[in-house]
Design a protein around this motif. Structure first.
Motif, mmCIF file in Angstrom:
data_model
loop_
_atom_site.group_PDB
_atom_site.id
_atom_site.type_symbol
_atom_site.label_atom_id
_atom_site.label_comp_id
_atom_site.label_asym_id
_atom_site.label_seq_id
_atom_site.Cartn_x
_atom_site.Cartn_y
_atom_site.Cartn_z
ATOM 1 N N LEU A 156 -5.945 0.186 -17.108
ATOM 2 C CA LEU A 156 -6.398 -0.690 -16.031
ATOM 3 C C LEU A 156 -7.736 -0.243 -15.454
ATOM 4 O O LEU A 156 -8.468 -1.064 -14.888
ATOM 5 C CB LEU A 156 -5.346 -0.748 -14.930
ATOM 6 C CG LEU A 156 -4.029 -1.423 -15.332
ATOM 7 C CD1 LEU A 156 -3.066 -1.456 -14.159
ATOM 8 C CD2 LEU A 156 -4.284 -2.837 -15.847
ATOM 9 N N ASP A 157 -8.078 1.019 -15.614
ATOM 10 C CA ASP A 157 -9.412 1.466 -15.199
ATOM 11 C C ASP A 157 -10.508 0.762 -15.994
ATOM 12 O O ASP A 157 -11.596 0.500 -15.465
ATOM 13 C CB ASP A 157 -9.536 2.981 -15.380
ATOM 14 C CG ASP A 157 -9.017 3.738 -14.166
ATOM 15 O OD1 ASP A 157 -8.961 3.143 -13.074
ATOM 16 O OD2 ASP A 157 -8.654 4.925 -14.318
ATOM 17 N N MET A 207 0.824 -1.204 0.000
ATOM 18 C CA MET A 207 0.000 0.000 0.000
ATOM 19 C C MET A 207 0.866 1.265 0.000
ATOM 20 O O MET A 207 0.598 2.226 -0.740
ATOM 21 C CB MET A 207 -0.927 -0.008 1.217
ATOM 22 C CG MET A 207 -2.047 1.038 1.130
ATOM 23 S SD MET A 207 -1.595 2.662 1.792
ATOM 24 C CE MET A 207 -1.628 2.330 3.548
ATOM 25 N N PHE A 208 1.931 1.275 0.807
ATOM 26 C CA PHE A 208 2.825 2.440 0.830
ATOM 27 C C PHE A 208 3.657 2.556 -0.453
ATOM 28 O O PHE A 208 4.130 3.656 -0.783
ATOM 29 C CB PHE A 208 3.758 2.370 2.043
ATOM 30 C CG PHE A 208 3.080 2.715 3.336
ATOM 31 C CD1 PHE A 208 2.332 3.884 3.441
ATOM 32 C CD2 PHE A 208 3.188 1.894 4.443
ATOM 33 C CE1 PHE A 208 1.701 4.222 4.630
ATOM 34 C CE2 PHE A 208 2.561 2.226 5.639
ATOM 35 C CZ PHE A 208 1.810 3.380 5.738
ATOM 36 N N PHE A 209 3.836 1.469 -1.160
ATOM 37 C CA PHE A 209 4.566 1.515 -2.429
ATOM 38 C C PHE A 209 3.775 2.296 -3.477
ATOM 39 O O PHE A 209 4.361 2.911 -4.370
ATOM 40 C CB PHE A 209 4.840 0.088 -2.912
ATOM 41 C CG PHE A 209 5.618 0.016 -4.188
ATOM 42 C CD1 PHE A 209 6.962 0.369 -4.229
ATOM 43 C CD2 PHE A 209 5.008 -0.398 -5.360
ATOM 44 C CE1 PHE A 209 7.670 0.318 -5.415
ATOM 45 C CE2 PHE A 209 5.708 -0.460 -6.546
ATOM 46 C CZ PHE A 209 7.049 -0.110 -6.576
ATOM 47 N N ARG A 210 2.449 2.251 -3.378
ATOM 48 C CA ARG A 210 1.545 2.971 -4.275
ATOM 49 C C ARG A 210 1.867 2.695 -5.754
ATOM 50 O O ARG A 210 2.438 3.550 -6.452
ATOM 51 C CB ARG A 210 1.583 4.478 -4.002
ATOM 52 C CG ARG A 210 0.954 4.863 -2.673
ATOM 53 C CD ARG A 210 1.008 6.369 -2.442
ATOM 54 N NE ARG A 210 0.265 6.720 -1.225
ATOM 55 C CZ ARG A 210 0.782 6.675 0.008
ATOM 56 N NH1 ARG A 210 2.046 6.290 0.171
ATOM 57 N NH2 ARG A 210 0.053 7.003 1.052
ATOM 58 N N LEU A 212 -4.678 -0.245 -8.212
ATOM 59 C CA LEU A 212 -5.519 0.932 -8.018
ATOM 60 C C LEU A 212 -5.669 1.312 -6.551
ATOM 61 O O LEU A 212 -6.211 2.385 -6.248
ATOM 62 C CB LEU A 212 -6.906 0.686 -8.628
ATOM 63 C CG LEU A 212 -6.935 0.479 -10.145
ATOM 64 C CD1 LEU A 212 -8.336 0.114 -10.601
ATOM 65 C CD2 LEU A 212 -6.429 1.716 -10.877
ATOM 66 N N GLY A 213 -5.249 0.436 -5.637
ATOM 67 C CA GLY A 213 -5.337 0.738 -4.220
ATOM 68 C C GLY A 213 -6.696 0.491 -3.604
ATOM 69 O O GLY A 213 -6.956 0.962 -2.489
ATOM 70 N N THR A 214 -7.571 -0.241 -4.277
ATOM 71 C CA THR A 214 -8.902 -0.510 -3.731
ATOM 72 C C THR A 214 -8.934 -1.765 -2.870
ATOM 73 O O THR A 214 -9.919 -1.980 -2.158
ATOM 74 C CB THR A 214 -9.914 -0.654 -4.877
ATOM 75 O OG1 THR A 214 -9.484 -1.696 -5.766
ATOM 76 C CG2 THR A 214 -10.031 0.653 -5.655
ATOM 77 N N HIS A 215 -7.903 -2.608 -2.938
ATOM 78 C CA HIS A 215 -7.873 -3.848 -2.157
ATOM 79 C C HIS A 215 -6.465 -4.093 -1.625
ATOM 80 O O HIS A 215 -5.472 -3.692 -2.247
ATOM 81 C CB HIS A 215 -8.300 -5.061 -3.015
ATOM 82 C CG HIS A 215 -9.786 -5.207 -3.139
ATOM 83 N ND1 HIS A 215 -10.591 -5.631 -2.110
ATOM 84 C CD2 HIS A 215 -10.607 -4.985 -4.192
ATOM 85 C CE1 HIS A 215 -11.854 -5.665 -2.516
ATOM 86 N NE2 HIS A 215 -11.888 -5.273 -3.779
ATOM 87 N N TRP A 265 3.660 3.551 -11.770
ATOM 88 C CA TRP A 265 3.426 3.333 -13.212
ATOM 89 C C TRP A 265 2.130 4.036 -13.617
ATOM 90 O O TRP A 265 1.106 3.387 -13.901
ATOM 91 C CB TRP A 265 3.327 1.846 -13.515
ATOM 92 C CG TRP A 265 4.557 1.074 -13.094
ATOM 93 C CD1 TRP A 265 5.778 1.098 -13.693
ATOM 94 C CD2 TRP A 265 4.661 0.182 -11.980
ATOM 95 N NE1 TRP A 265 6.647 0.273 -13.031
ATOM 96 C CE2 TRP A 265 5.994 -0.306 -11.969
ATOM 97 C CE3 TRP A 265 3.779 -0.260 -10.991
ATOM 98 C CZ2 TRP A 265 6.451 -1.209 -11.008
ATOM 99 C CZ3 TRP A 265 4.226 -1.147 -10.028
ATOM 100 C CH2 TRP A 265 5.544 -1.602 -10.039
ATOM 101 N N PRO A 266 2.135 5.335 -13.684
ATOM 102 C CA PRO A 266 0.886 6.042 -14.019
ATOM 103 C C PRO A 266 0.474 5.895 -15.478
ATOM 104 O O PRO A 266 -0.675 6.171 -15.825
ATOM 105 C CB PRO A 266 1.219 7.505 -13.687
ATOM 106 C CG PRO A 266 2.704 7.593 -13.839
ATOM 107 C CD PRO A 266 3.246 6.260 -13.410
#
Length: 341
Positions: A83-84, A68-71, A206-209, A76-77
């Motif tokens: 991926l969305d 999670m902290f790696f984000r 995406l950080g949702t899970h 890789w924006p």
């Protein structure tokens, strides 16, 4: 007028389902074999171990917080937009509509409701098992975490296990489960595994899970796929019940019930015995005696001249112009008058 046309289309659909004898015989119903029971037991043990590791705040929780902290979405924006859209392959609504359309066509072609009923049974099991686990454990997601290093359990969340991942495993795995050939089953199994793996990792990106949510989602979906053969007798009874209700409704409406005509019995094969040439000749003479002889169809009626007396011809006509002084071959030429004085 419109209602009558819609009823006629519905009757055509069920008329195809009535033709039980035309179902493909090579499509077998999966059974709960010993190999499948072993896989189910191993997956269940993995499921319980993930739950235990999260509840006891073990090394898996530390890994969740490190990821999670790696984000990844900041690292890789450039792939964020893709991926969305890719994560939609794990959403229950769009995927259920797409797979139901395909399995509806399969039901139409195979004259059976089993593909659609199997999909309905798997989605029902998914909603019951995964939904109960989500509400029972109440874990918060990474975006709503309160205490660094905690497991965030029992705080009213609904992300453990990952519903996107479990839905991807079940929805795309049902295509492999209902495949008609072993080769198609292998290819579809690999495709569904890669798709569900990508969906799970996308939710982590995406950080949702949490990563542990995805691991438990894979195990939850695989448990449903491995347990489906236990529900095959129930699916068969549900199909018979639906067709019986259809017939009763048709009786109330005064519409005739179409009963499929029984197939004609196949007789014993006939053995052909060779006949002797004498018997063939006598049979030919007997048949020929009762007929009036007529020229072949490709010859014109009437007398025919010998080949030596005919002018060779082609479909475009004669190759040589006629000559008045030409006589047939084999006859003496007529005497010619002597010229001169």
């Amino acid at each position: 007028m419109r209602t009558e046309r819609d009823l006629t289309r519905l009757d055509r659909v069920f008329a195809r389902l009535d033709r039980e004898s035309q179902r493909p015989a090579h499509i077998d119903v999966p059974r709960m074999s010993r190999h499948r029971v072993v896989l189910f037991s191993a997956t269940l043990a993995f499921y319980l171990s993930i739950v235990w590791a999260v509840v006891t705040t073990s090394w898996l929780i530390r890994l969740d917080w490190q990821v999670m902290f790696f984000r990844p979405y900041q690292q890789w924006p450039q792939i964020h937009a893709f991926l969305d859209y890719y994560v939609v392959l794990g959403q229950r609504g769009p995927t259920a509509v797409m797979v139901a359309a395909w399995l509806g066509w399969r039901s139409w072609r195979q004259h059976t409701l089993r593909p659609l009923l199997t999909l309905a049974a798997s989605l029902l099991l998914l909603n019951i098992t995964v939904g109960a686990a989500k509400l029972g454990m109440g874990r918060l997601g990474p975006h709503y975490a309160t205490v660094i290093g905690s497991n965030e359990m029992g705080l009213g969340g609904d992300i453990f296990p990952s519903g996107h991942t479990a839905n991807a495993v079940v929805t795309w795995g049902i295509l492999a489960y209902l495949a008609s050939t072993p080769r198609a089953r292998r290819w579809l199994s690999a495709l569904s595994a890669v798709t569900s793996l990508g969906v799970g990792l996308t939710t982590v990106y995406l950080g949702t899970h949490w990563l542990s949510d995805v691991l438990l989602g894979w195990a939850a979906g695989l448990l449903i796929m491995l347990a489906l053969p236990w529900f095959e007798p129930l699916i068969a009874r549900a199909e018979l019940w639906l067709l019986d209700r259809r017939d009763r409704l048709r009786e109330r409406l005064g519409r005739p019930i179409r009963v499929p005509a029984p197939a004609a019995p196949v007789g014993a094969p006939t053995v052909l015995k060779p006949r002797s040439p004498v018997a063939d000749e006598s049979a030919r003479e007997t048949v020929g005696a009762g007929r009036v002889s007529r020229p072949p169809a490709h010859l014109a009626p009437g007398p025919h001249t010998a080949r030596s007396e005919r002018t060779p011809v082609t479909p475009a006509g004669s190759r040589r112009p006629p000559h008045a002084d030409r006589v047939p071959r084999g006859t003496a030429p007529a005497a010619r008058p002597l010229a001169g004085g």
